[in-house]
Design a protein around this motif. Structure first.
Motif, mmCIF file in Angstrom:
data_model
loop_
_atom_site.group_PDB
_atom_site.id
_atom_site.type_symbol
_atom_site.label_atom_id
_atom_site.label_comp_id
_atom_site.label_asym_id
_atom_site.label_seq_id
_atom_site.Cartn_x
_atom_site.Cartn_y
_atom_site.Cartn_z
ATOM 1 N N ILE A 54 0.841 -1.200 0.000
ATOM 2 C CA ILE A 54 0.000 0.000 0.000
ATOM 3 C C ILE A 54 0.876 1.250 0.000
ATOM 4 O O ILE A 54 0.634 2.190 -0.764
ATOM 5 C CB ILE A 54 -0.973 -0.005 1.200
ATOM 6 C CG1 ILE A 54 -2.029 -1.092 0.997
ATOM 7 C CG2 ILE A 54 -1.627 1.367 1.377
ATOM 8 C CD1 ILE A 54 -2.919 -1.330 2.195
ATOM 9 N N GLU A 57 2.328 1.837 -3.464
ATOM 10 C CA GLU A 57 1.321 2.331 -4.409
ATOM 11 C C GLU A 57 0.957 3.789 -4.118
ATOM 12 O O GLU A 57 0.809 4.591 -5.040
ATOM 13 C CB GLU A 57 0.072 1.449 -4.361
ATOM 14 C CG GLU A 57 -0.943 1.767 -5.415
ATOM 15 C CD GLU A 57 -0.443 1.609 -6.839
ATOM 16 O OE1 GLU A 57 -0.928 2.367 -7.707
ATOM 17 O OE2 GLU A 57 0.416 0.757 -7.099
ATOM 18 N N VAL A 58 0.830 4.151 -2.850
ATOM 19 C CA VAL A 58 0.525 5.538 -2.488
ATOM 20 C C VAL A 58 1.673 6.446 -2.934
ATOM 21 O O VAL A 58 1.446 7.515 -3.497
ATOM 22 C CB VAL A 58 0.266 5.669 -0.966
ATOM 23 C CG1 VAL A 58 0.273 7.128 -0.524
ATOM 24 C CG2 VAL A 58 -1.054 5.015 -0.596
ATOM 25 N N LYS A 59 2.923 6.008 -2.732
ATOM 26 C CA LYS A 59 4.078 6.798 -3.159
ATOM 27 C C LYS A 59 4.080 6.976 -4.675
ATOM 28 O O LYS A 59 4.310 8.074 -5.183
ATOM 29 C CB LYS A 59 5.382 6.147 -2.711
ATOM 30 C CG LYS A 59 6.613 6.962 -3.090
ATOM 31 C CD LYS A 59 7.890 6.245 -2.764
ATOM 32 C CE LYS A 59 9.130 7.032 -3.134
ATOM 33 N NZ LYS A 59 9.082 7.874 -4.282
ATOM 34 N N GLN A 61 1.522 6.913 -6.722
ATOM 35 C CA GLN A 61 0.454 7.842 -7.104
ATOM 36 C C GLN A 61 0.788 9.271 -6.700
ATOM 37 O O GLN A 61 0.492 10.213 -7.431
ATOM 38 C CB GLN A 61 -0.877 7.396 -6.496
ATOM 39 C CG GLN A 61 -1.409 6.128 -7.117
ATOM 40 C CD GLN A 61 -2.713 5.680 -6.483
ATOM 41 O OE1 GLN A 61 -3.385 6.444 -5.808
ATOM 42 N NE2 GLN A 61 -3.076 4.431 -6.702
ATOM 43 N N HIS A 62 1.434 9.434 -5.543
ATOM 44 C CA HIS A 62 1.823 10.764 -5.081
ATOM 45 C C HIS A 62 2.883 11.366 -6.013
ATOM 46 O O HIS A 62 2.850 12.563 -6.312
ATOM 47 C CB HIS A 62 2.348 10.720 -3.652
ATOM 48 C CG HIS A 62 2.825 12.046 -3.157
ATOM 49 N ND1 HIS A 62 1.965 13.067 -2.833
ATOM 50 C CD2 HIS A 62 4.068 12.523 -2.951
ATOM 51 C CE1 HIS A 62 2.662 14.119 -2.447
ATOM 52 N NE2 HIS A 62 3.954 13.816 -2.498
ATOM 53 N N ILE A 70 -4.158 11.328 -1.191
ATOM 54 C CA ILE A 70 -4.442 9.917 -1.441
ATOM 55 C C ILE A 70 -4.820 9.247 -0.124
ATOM 56 O O ILE A 70 -4.060 9.279 0.840
ATOM 57 C CB ILE A 70 -3.225 9.225 -2.066
ATOM 58 C CG1 ILE A 70 -2.857 9.904 -3.382
ATOM 59 C CG2 ILE A 70 -3.500 7.744 -2.275
ATOM 60 C CD1 ILE A 70 -1.501 9.555 -3.906
ATOM 61 N N LYS A 71 -6.002 8.652 -0.109
ATOM 62 C CA LYS A 71 -6.460 7.922 1.071
ATOM 63 C C LYS A 71 -6.687 6.474 0.669
ATOM 64 O O LYS A 71 -7.353 6.198 -0.318
ATOM 65 C CB LYS A 71 -7.752 8.528 1.622
ATOM 66 C CG LYS A 71 -7.589 9.928 2.143
ATOM 67 C CD LYS A 71 -8.893 10.458 2.699
ATOM 68 C CE LYS A 71 -8.709 11.875 3.208
ATOM 69 N NZ LYS A 71 -9.937 12.420 3.757
ATOM 70 N N LYS A 72 -6.122 5.579 1.405
ATOM 71 C CA LYS A 72 -6.298 4.150 1.145
ATOM 72 C C LYS A 72 -6.873 3.504 2.389
ATOM 73 O O LYS A 72 -6.389 3.731 3.503
ATOM 74 C CB LYS A 72 -4.954 3.479 0.802
ATOM 75 C CG LYS A 72 -4.337 3.931 -0.481
ATOM 76 C CD LYS A 72 -5.123 3.394 -1.645
ATOM 77 C CE LYS A 72 -4.507 3.836 -2.945
ATOM 78 N NZ LYS A 72 -5.239 3.438 -4.096
#
Length: 127
Positions: A54, A57-59, A61-62, A70-72
């Protein structure tokens, strides 16, 4: 194409499982899903692997859009000494890449990692 990462959960108790047959009540294409309650002490490695995926993936997208927040949501909850994992998979659908239909089902194995007999249903409370 990268090889998919395969993670194996520790032994746990199934809650509301639809893994032998897909649930079609709210989705006519079907959805395989279950919650699996496992001991925290036995779930450290899989929890870390999920958290790392996670975060990666957040990195990613950021890096593509630094201004977007971004909220997961996590695919698990912690309750006391238990972790409850939430697993789900579409039974069928259409691939975005080429528009072709697909079907899939979960790979279910016994504790010794041998394939589970598909003629048997897995019911709530199963270990």
């Amino acid at each position: 194409m990268n090889k998919p990462l395969i993670l194996t959960t520790p032994k746990g108790i199934a809650k509301w499982p639809y893994i032998s047959e897909p649930d079609t009540e709210y989705n006519p294409d079907g959805l395989f899903h279950t919650k699996l309650s496992c001991k925290k002490t036995e779930s450290v490695n899989i929890k870390k692997a999920i958290d790392d995926m996670i975060a990666l993936e957040v990195k990613k997208q950021h890096d593509q859009n630094p201004d977007k927040v971004i909220k997961k949501s996590l695919p698990y909850t912690e309750e006391g000494e238990e972790i409850i994992f939430n697993f789900k998979m579409k039974a069928k659908g259409t691939r975005k890449s080429d528009g072709k239909p697909f079907t899939q089902e979960p790979n279910i194995v016994n504790a010794d990692l041998t394939p589970f007999n598909k003629d048997q249903n897995i019911l709530g409370g199963a270990i």
